[in-house]
Design an enzyme around this catalytic site. Sequence first.
Site, PDB file in Angstrom:
ATOM      1  N   PRO A  41       0.789  -1.243   0.000  1.00  0.00           N
ATOM      2  CA  PRO A  41       0.000   0.000   0.000  1.00  0.00           C
ATOM      3  C   PRO A  41       0.818   1.288   0.000  1.00  0.00           C
ATOM      4  O   PRO A  41       0.235   2.366   0.119  1.00  0.00           O
ATOM      5  CB  PRO A  41      -0.803  -0.119   1.305  1.00  0.00           C
ATOM      6  CG  PRO A  41       0.042  -0.945   2.198  1.00  0.00           C
ATOM      7  CD  PRO A  41       0.879  -1.852   1.331  1.00  0.00           C
ATOM      8  N   CYS A  42       2.131   1.222  -0.198  1.00  0.00           N
ATOM      9  CA  CYS A  42       2.913   2.451  -0.013  1.00  0.00           C
ATOM     10  C   CYS A  42       2.511   3.577  -0.961  1.00  0.00           C
ATOM     11  O   CYS A  42       2.692   4.741  -0.643  1.00  0.00           O
ATOM     12  CB  CYS A  42       4.403   2.155  -0.106  1.00  0.00           C
ATOM     13  SG  CYS A  42       4.895   1.366  -1.631  1.00  0.00           S
TER      14      CYS A  42
END
Lengths: 316, 340
Positions: free
Chosen positions: A260-261
């Site tokens: 999810p960065c």
Amino acid sequence: MQVKQKVYELYKGTVERVTGPRTVSAFLEKGVLSVPEFILAGDNLVSKCPTWSWEKGDPSKRKPYLPSDKQFLVTRNVPCLRRAMSVEEEYDAAAAEVVLDDDDDGEGWLATHGVQASESKEEEDIPSMDTLDIGKVEEIKSIPSYFGASEKPDEEEDIPDMDTYEDTGDHSTATPQPSYFVAEEPDDDNILLTRTYDVSITYDKYYQTPRVWLTGYDEARMPLKPDLVFQDISQDHAHKTVTIEDHPHLLAGQHASVHPCKHAAVMKKIIDVMMSQGGTPEVDKYLFIFLKFMASVIPTIEYDYTMDFDLGSPST
Amino acid sequence: MAPKAEVRPRPLPRPLMVEAITSCVETPFGEALRLLKLDVLGTDDSPIPITGYYTPCTHPKVSGSLRLSPESLVPPSANSFGSRNYCPVPGTLINTNNIRGFQNLDVEYLLREEAKKILHDIMSGKIEEGPSLLLRFLVISFADLKNWKIYYSVAFPSLVFKSEMTLLSLRSASLVLSQEKAKSLSKSLKEWRSSNETTVLPFFWVDMSSDSSIVIRQLKDWKDCQDSGQKLLFGFYDNGYRQDYPGWALRNYIAFLSLRWKMEKVQFLCYRERGSEPDLEKSLIGEASFPPPHGWDDSDYVPAAIGWEGEKPGDGRKEKKLKEINLESMSPERRDEEHQ
């Protein structure tokens, strides 16, 4: 502002049950979700697309900042009828149509498929697309065919001790009975290519965004090995943004996850586009937008996110 | 009826065949079983009640399955897990202590025992109260704890009639019903599926007698409404996706309709969905006939049954499907490696 009001109402409504680490909404500013916003968006997803459900997950992995009966979202038995690898070419062609303009920070997500797909082909020694003849490809044979009809078991090491196991019972050669069941025909292209996935969405506390997890099954409904899951992930993302990890709520098994960065940045970009076109992004629709954006990573997994709004279409 | 060769491979009437069901066992189920064996069962290998989760077909190209998840091992008395996506079905698990015990299980006997339970539930009226009892299943397993593997086989017991069930017709529901009726049926099915009370009931009947609206009813409401020449459809959640065959659940449903409600010919509805919506194109309406059975009323009667997954009765061989769950990723060595 209307959206903020909505967010505030939602927050007031859920704060008694939940105490989230993020207390102020930054949906519009940063593309992230607070815990109550995640619950609201999840409730909306479940009500519009009831193939999705909230789940409790394993009690030992319960996250205290989420309601015990709404730990994560899941939709199961989602078909994946083609390998993503084999549709990359279509993506190359379709890249021109992708809505979002690409400049610097959205890279690798939406608009750059065409370019990246062809680059990575060389970089990573991905089999040439010319050889991907659906129905005959090697990769399909490598799907473990546990005692399947015609295929020989080529994954010998996986069936070790029990190789010796045979149903030796005396009943085995009794009088032939009439056929009551039809089994799936193994030579049917569709069936051969059909995998199914459990797709789940968890809340990532650190990045304050949803996070997608994939659990794959082969056509015999046996868990798919992680390296085979990568065949169903856009090659731009396989082994890069998609990795194999433990699921934060499930007891066991190896699951592929889209890291999810960059989710918040991409969501922020989508929100900006919608607003620039006069739309008013509402936080309870976050997951619909999010799932639409995830479809660029897992283009052939046909999960349900239907909504009668068109993301980024000029008419809205 | 206009014949449609591509939909119906064999001319009607023909013996009723159904699409087999497959089990889908989640890896976390394996881990939960491993822990149960370690912490609770020990060497106890007596049968334990478990719960499977069944759903209708939700995609035109993929059949539904019976799922086993960690919740499956929660004792049924304490298990409240169930929803439209997880229709709970009772099952039995026999976890043997070693490979020899596993091999020595009399699988035919065990299958018949489960079939006997289904027959008993039909005769005693339990099905009307809990229709999912018709979908009862059986799992035999051996947990090889040393090697982090669990081997198992699943059976879906299906009662065998000595006389044949005959399929008289089978067509897409959207072709059988008028547009108006289809709309009304769709609406009623949506309501059925969105109500917490009814969504976990995989068998129902559809009253089509009224001109304007279609009413879906629970099996337990049968007594009040029978007789008169109503137009009825006996509906069930169909896991199958094939257009040329109904799914597995129809067989025991017919057994129930024959033995308990003394019917000899019914119209049935194979209920299927697309996404979350009823899909009347994929749903099938068909008609089947079955002569009245004899001798089943005897309380000691042990019915013949089929249903081990992977078994193909037609060719005279019985190759039982043996599946495995790999838990190696849970082994401490593997976990150490990964964290280095």
